[in-house]
Scaffold this active site. Structure first.
Site, PDB file in Angstrom:
ATOM      1  N   ASP A  14       0.869  -1.174   0.000  1.00 56.72           N
ATOM      2  CA  ASP A  14       0.000   0.000   0.000  1.00 56.72           C
ATOM      3  C   ASP A  14       0.916   1.237   0.000  1.00 56.72           C
ATOM      4  O   ASP A  14       2.095   1.142   0.366  1.00 56.72           O
ATOM      5  CB  ASP A  14      -0.880  -0.031   1.253  1.00 56.72           C
ATOM      6  CG  ASP A  14      -1.623   1.280   1.453  1.00 56.72           C
ATOM      7  OD1 ASP A  14      -2.346   1.693   0.540  1.00 56.72           O
ATOM      8  OD2 ASP A  14      -1.454   1.889   2.534  1.00 56.72           O
ATOM      9  N   ASP A  16      -0.144   5.159   0.674  1.00 59.58           N
ATOM     10  CA  ASP A  16      -0.378   6.221   1.668  1.00 59.58           C
ATOM     11  C   ASP A  16      -0.541   5.635   3.074  1.00 59.58           C
ATOM     12  O   ASP A  16      -1.391   4.779   3.303  1.00 59.58           O
ATOM     13  CB  ASP A  16      -1.630   7.013   1.288  1.00 59.58           C
ATOM     14  CG  ASP A  16      -1.441   7.737  -0.037  1.00 59.58           C
ATOM     15  OD1 ASP A  16      -0.936   8.874  -0.016  1.00 59.58           O
ATOM     16  OD2 ASP A  16      -1.760   7.154  -1.091  1.00 59.58           O
ATOM     17  N   ASP A 192      -2.173  -0.136   5.961  1.00 57.27           N
ATOM     18  CA  ASP A 192      -2.418   0.579   7.220  1.00 57.27           C
ATOM     19  C   ASP A 192      -3.874   0.906   7.486  1.00 57.27           C
ATOM     20  O   ASP A 192      -4.201   1.485   8.505  1.00 57.27           O
ATOM     21  CB  ASP A 192      -1.653   1.912   7.214  1.00 57.27           C
ATOM     22  CG  ASP A 192      -2.267   2.887   6.216  1.00 57.27           C
ATOM     23  OD1 ASP A 192      -2.379   2.513   5.037  1.00 57.27           O
ATOM     24  OD2 ASP A 192      -2.659   3.989   6.621  1.00 57.27           O
TER      25      ASP A 192
HETATM   26 MG   LIG Z   1      -2.930   3.334   3.165  1.00 65.52          MG
END
Ligand SMILES: [Mg+2]
Length: 244
Positions: A14, A16, A192
């Site tokens: 991932d 960001d 995240d």
């Molecule tokens: Mg992310």
């Protein structure tokens, strides 16, 4: 303890909040030069089995990481770029009635920001946290519209994502895992946020493992404290070389 990576690994990352620190707006993120160098070296060490998995569009990913380019899952799984550069859309664009609703909500709440990625919409309210409850209420009020239009809504960190039903990051990772050079490798995925749990869910079936960033997430066996810690780990891996 950091996750194991060897020559038979496939890295799915991932962007960001995992590789990059979150910023005030999606355009304000910074890609450190050191990260670019690490990614390029790991991409070569893994024979190209390194892919981004993001809510961003493929175009936005390429702009961020230029000149580095690799396989990618964009728009939460609606767009796939294979390692050989072939691009495929796994979903139809977001229907206009949903696009119009998101546009109206953005206009109504100053400070919110609409990212229109054709196959997905992201309504960011990081700069207008007071709008959150009204936006969430609007999502509930329009549940019938979303169902009619085959659109699903997902809540992330100061963002509301709209995407087509049946499309998620897990679908994208599964698609790449059927292709070279990912096929027959052991996937390691890092994320995240809530949309990343769709990948964590399917890792056991793919024989892989996951890591989360900044917090524990169900299905992630490893956890990094911050994107900075992830970048340090990638840097170390790139410097030391991936073991056989
Ligand atoms: Mg992310």
């Amino acid at each position: 303890m950091t996750p194991p990576v060897n020559r038979n690994s496939a890295l799915f990352l991932d962007i960001d909040g995992t590789l990059l620190d979150m910023a005030r707006t999606p355009d304000d993120v910074v890609v450190p030069d050191g990260l670019l160098a690490s990614l390029a070296r790991l991409h070569d060490a893994l024979d190209g089995a390194l892919a981004f998995v993001s809510g961003r569009s493929l175009g936005a990913i390429d702009t961020l990481f230029a000149p580095f380019r690799t396989a990618a899952v964009g728009c939460h799984g609606a767009e796939i770029r294979s390692a050989d550069g072939r691009v495929e859309a796994l979903a139809a664009p977001i229907p206009d009635p949903v696009r119009a609703l998101f546009g109206t909500l953005t206009d109504r709440h100053p400070g919110t920001l609409l990212e229109d990625k054709l196959y997905a919409l992201s309504l960011h309210y990081r700069l207008a946290p007071e709008a959150r409850s009204a936006l969430l209420a609007a999502m509930e009020e329009n549940a019938a519209l979303f169902a009619d239009q085959r659109v699903s809504i997902q809540l992330g960190k100061a963002v509301i994502d709209a995407k087509r039903v049946g499309i998620d990051k897990g679908v994208g990772v599964r698609t790449l895992m059927r292709q070279k050079p990912f096929r027959d490798r052991v996937p390691l995925f890092g994320g995240d946020d809530t949309t990343d749990t769709d990948v964590f869910h399917i890792l056991p079936e793919l024989g892989g493992e996951g890591f989360s960033v900044g917090r524990a997430l169900r299905g992630a066996a490893y956890e990094f404290s911050s994107p900075e810690a992830v970048r340090q780990w990638l840097n170390d891996l790139a410097e030391e070389g991936v073991t056989a």
